[in-house]
Design an enzyme around this catalytic site. Sequence first.
Site, PDB file in Angstrom:
ATOM      1  N   LYS A   1      15.809  -1.966  -1.647  1.00  0.00           N
ATOM      2  CA  LYS A   1      15.577  -2.860  -0.514  1.00  0.00           C
ATOM      3  C   LYS A   1      16.369  -4.141  -0.744  1.00  0.00           C
ATOM      4  CE  LYS A   1      11.925  -5.711   1.669  1.00  0.00           C
ATOM      5  NZ  LYS A   1      10.475  -5.967   1.805  1.00  0.00           N
TER       6      LYS A   1
ATOM      7  N   ASP B   1      13.314 -12.791   4.072  1.00  0.00           N
ATOM      8  CA  ASP B   1      12.236 -12.210   4.875  1.00  0.00           C
ATOM      9  C   ASP B   1      11.361 -13.317   5.438  1.00  0.00           C
ATOM     10  OD1 ASP B   1      10.331 -10.685   6.085  1.00  0.00           O
ATOM     11  OD2 ASP B   1       9.440  -9.895   4.234  1.00  0.00           O
TER      12      ASP B   1
ATOM     13  N   LYS C   1       5.879 -15.270   8.881  1.00  0.00           N
ATOM     14  CA  LYS C   1       5.075 -15.578   7.694  1.00  0.00           C
ATOM     15  C   LYS C   1       4.606 -17.031   7.749  1.00  0.00           C
ATOM     16  CE  LYS C   1       7.185 -12.380   4.356  1.00  0.00           C
ATOM     17  NZ  LYS C   1       5.987 -11.586   4.058  1.00  0.00           N
TER      18      LYS C   1
ATOM     19  N   ASP D   1       6.951  -7.899  10.144  1.00  0.00           N
ATOM     20  CA  ASP D   1       6.979  -8.284   8.729  1.00  0.00           C
ATOM     21  C   ASP D   1       6.891  -7.065   7.809  1.00  0.00           C
ATOM     22  OD1 ASP D   1       7.175  -9.991   6.603  1.00  0.00           O
ATOM     23  OD2 ASP D   1       5.085 -10.690   6.686  1.00  0.00           O
TER      24      ASP D   1
ATOM     25  N   GLU E   1       9.043  -4.875   7.342  1.00  0.00           N
ATOM     26  CA  GLU E   1      10.436  -4.528   7.622  1.00  0.00           C
ATOM     27  C   GLU E   1      11.097  -3.708   6.519  1.00  0.00           C
ATOM     28  OE1 GLU E   1       9.589  -7.255   6.118  1.00  0.00           O
ATOM     29  OE2 GLU E   1      11.071  -7.248   4.502  1.00  0.00           O
TER      30      GLU E   1
ATOM     31  N   ARG F   1      10.123  -1.164   4.713  1.00  0.00           N
ATOM     32  CA  ARG F   1       9.998   0.290   4.876  1.00  0.00           C
ATOM     33  C   ARG F   1      10.939   0.813   5.961  1.00  0.00           C
ATOM     34  NH1 ARG F   1       3.710  -0.412   6.323  1.00  0.00           N
ATOM     35  NH2 ARG F   1       4.030  -2.096   4.830  1.00  0.00           N
TER      36      ARG F   1
HETATM   37  N1  BES Z   1       8.673  -8.750   1.393  1.00  0.00           N
HETATM   38  C1  BES Z   1       7.304  -8.602   1.731  1.00  0.00           C
HETATM   39  C2  BES Z   1       6.407  -8.258   0.542  1.00  0.00           C
HETATM   40  C3  BES Z   1       6.291  -9.296  -0.546  1.00  0.00           C
HETATM   41  C4  BES Z   1       5.183 -10.115  -0.606  1.00  0.00           C
HETATM   42  C5  BES Z   1       7.242  -9.404  -1.532  1.00  0.00           C
HETATM   43  C6  BES Z   1       5.062 -11.040  -1.626  1.00  0.00           C
HETATM   44  C7  BES Z   1       7.126 -10.328  -2.548  1.00  0.00           C
HETATM   45  C8  BES Z   1       6.018 -11.151  -2.596  1.00  0.00           C
HETATM   46  C9  BES Z   1       7.157  -7.478   2.767  1.00  0.00           C
HETATM   47  O1  BES Z   1       8.217  -7.327   3.632  1.00  0.00           O
HETATM   48  C10 BES Z   1       5.982  -7.842   3.632  1.00  0.00           C
HETATM   49  O2  BES Z   1       6.072  -8.806   4.319  1.00  0.00           O
HETATM   50  N2  BES Z   1       4.934  -7.049   3.548  1.00  0.00           N
HETATM   51  C11 BES Z   1       3.771  -7.267   4.328  1.00  0.00           C
HETATM   52  C12 BES Z   1       3.329  -5.950   4.899  1.00  0.00           C
HETATM   53  C13 BES Z   1       2.281  -6.076   5.933  1.00  0.00           C
HETATM   54  C14 BES Z   1       2.825  -6.742   7.180  1.00  0.00           C
HETATM   55  C15 BES Z   1       1.778  -4.693   6.259  1.00  0.00           C
HETATM   56  C16 BES Z   1       2.709  -7.862   3.407  1.00  0.00           C
HETATM   57  O3  BES Z   1       2.608  -7.429   2.261  1.00  0.00           O
HETATM   58  O4  BES Z   1       2.024  -8.771   3.835  1.00  0.00           O
HETATM   59 ZN    ZN Z   2      10.072  -7.939   2.904  1.00  0.00          ZN
HETATM   60 MN    MN Z   3       8.067  -8.630   5.340  1.00  0.00          MN
END
Ligand code: BES
Ligand code: ZN
Ligand code: MN
Length: 472
Positions: free
Chosen positions: A238, A243, A250, A320, A322, A324
């Site tokens: 990835k 992000d 976020k 968010d 994204e 996957r």
């Molecule tokens: N890049 C984030 C995950 C992440 C969180 C990486 C903290 C490093 C530190 C990922 O894209 C994300 O935003 N995931 C969401 C998924 C949710 C919307 C189902 C998350 O974990 O909140």
């Molecule tokens: Zn991400």
């Molecule tokens: Mn994300």
Amino acid sequence: MEIKFCSEINGSNLILVMSKKVLSPELMRLDVEGKLAKIVEMQPFEGKFGEVLHIPGCGKYDNVWLIGANETKSYVKLGALITRVLMGRKLDACIWIEDANKQVVQDVLSGMMLRDYVFDAYKKVADKQRFLIENLCVANDVGISDDEVASLKFEADTVKFARDVVNKAPCCIYPETLANHYYNMLSPLGVKVQILKGEQIKDMGLLCAVGKASCNEPYVVVMEWNGGEGQPVALVGKGVTYDSGGLSLKSPNNMEKMKSDMSGSAVVAAVIANAAKNKYAKNVVGIVGLVENMVSGNSYKPDDVVISRAGKSIEINNTDAEGRLVLADILDYVQEKYSPFAIVDLATLTGSIIVALGHVYAGLFSNNDALASALMKHGQKTNEPLWRLPLHSAFIEAMNSPIADMKNCASGSIGAGSSTAAAFLQAFIKQGTQWAHLDIAGVSFLDYEDFASTQGATGFGIRLLNDWLKNY
Ligand code: BES
Ligand code: ZN
Ligand code: MN
């Protein structure tokens, strides 16, 4: 740091790694006046892991450091501790490790080199906390060749390369510039690098949707090390260079450090570099999807339905989620073009993995027990530990959409956010392909420094995958 081997303990600065309070015969021989023995006797040094006793001006030595090693779980950590202790000094030193074997010495050297890292690219006054052992003499005759030392040093350098691109600011690192960093690092090593964008990736509907709002267009980089015969292993990373969450924006606290969301891609590039440098007699293909998840009038939206490269329709319910989406399309590409027999993907995929495993373990999901245990074994060995978590049909069902083939984010009270993300990826893995997914969101970037690592990017996964690739 230049590393040499010497037949005996000499020089004026000694680093002595020992596990008890008692001087071993090798040290007794050095300690002609009995000064060291007397100090050790007096001082509260027991030889426990992590203990450090610094003795300046000890007999004919300018400095002696005793480093405790009893019950050492990781000699990489021990090596890192040595660097931490010596940081900021400029000297030549000789190191001797009690009861060492080849693996122990290699691990200590790796740890010392890995901890010798400061990210000060943006500081006007460069950080003074540099580790400055110029020449290190290793007084353990354990049969490590110059080539092996060079290979360890190269590995540490690729870890630092990965940390650098992760630590750099997202105004410098976006898909185009990151693709160039990977190209410039890999092509001199004989890796075939393809940089795809625009028309070449327009069938990657999901990846392009994620990148749509950014003025920096998405890139896909494919890196081939063709060192052998037969089906390759594929490494998939990835590479979300930033992000923001997109329209499912976020919060400020969660957005900070999202420059590190391309860590998986950096690990893939580094591992391919090691395969090439060490001329592994096998085929390895790396692929990374580089996109910036931003907000604009052209953003992809919750409620959009997007067709993936594999032909499945995806209802977007959270922009968010994204990572996957990016992975789904490149997983499909690499399977179609290369028919890999095994795939390992690395992604900072979910915050939930931090809830489950903190900053200690990366999450491991796999459809193959043998692959999973091999990866766990190498993770243990390299001190990049993995903890296996479940895939289950309930998690796939949680991704059902009322209007499309799947949705990108499980809603409701299903929980298990890391497992539902993994289940989404699994839907893009072809029958019969061994696959493992490493969720490295908790281990790729640390807010704090501990004695084994610096604050910031870690490069977690590189040494684990190098070790696995070398040995499978
Ligand atoms: N890049 C984030 C995950 C992440 C969180 C990486 C903290 C490093 C530190 C990922 O894209 C994300 O935003 N995931 C969401 C998924 C949710 C919307 C189902 C998350 O974990 O909140
Ligand atoms: Zn991400
Ligand atoms: Mn994300």
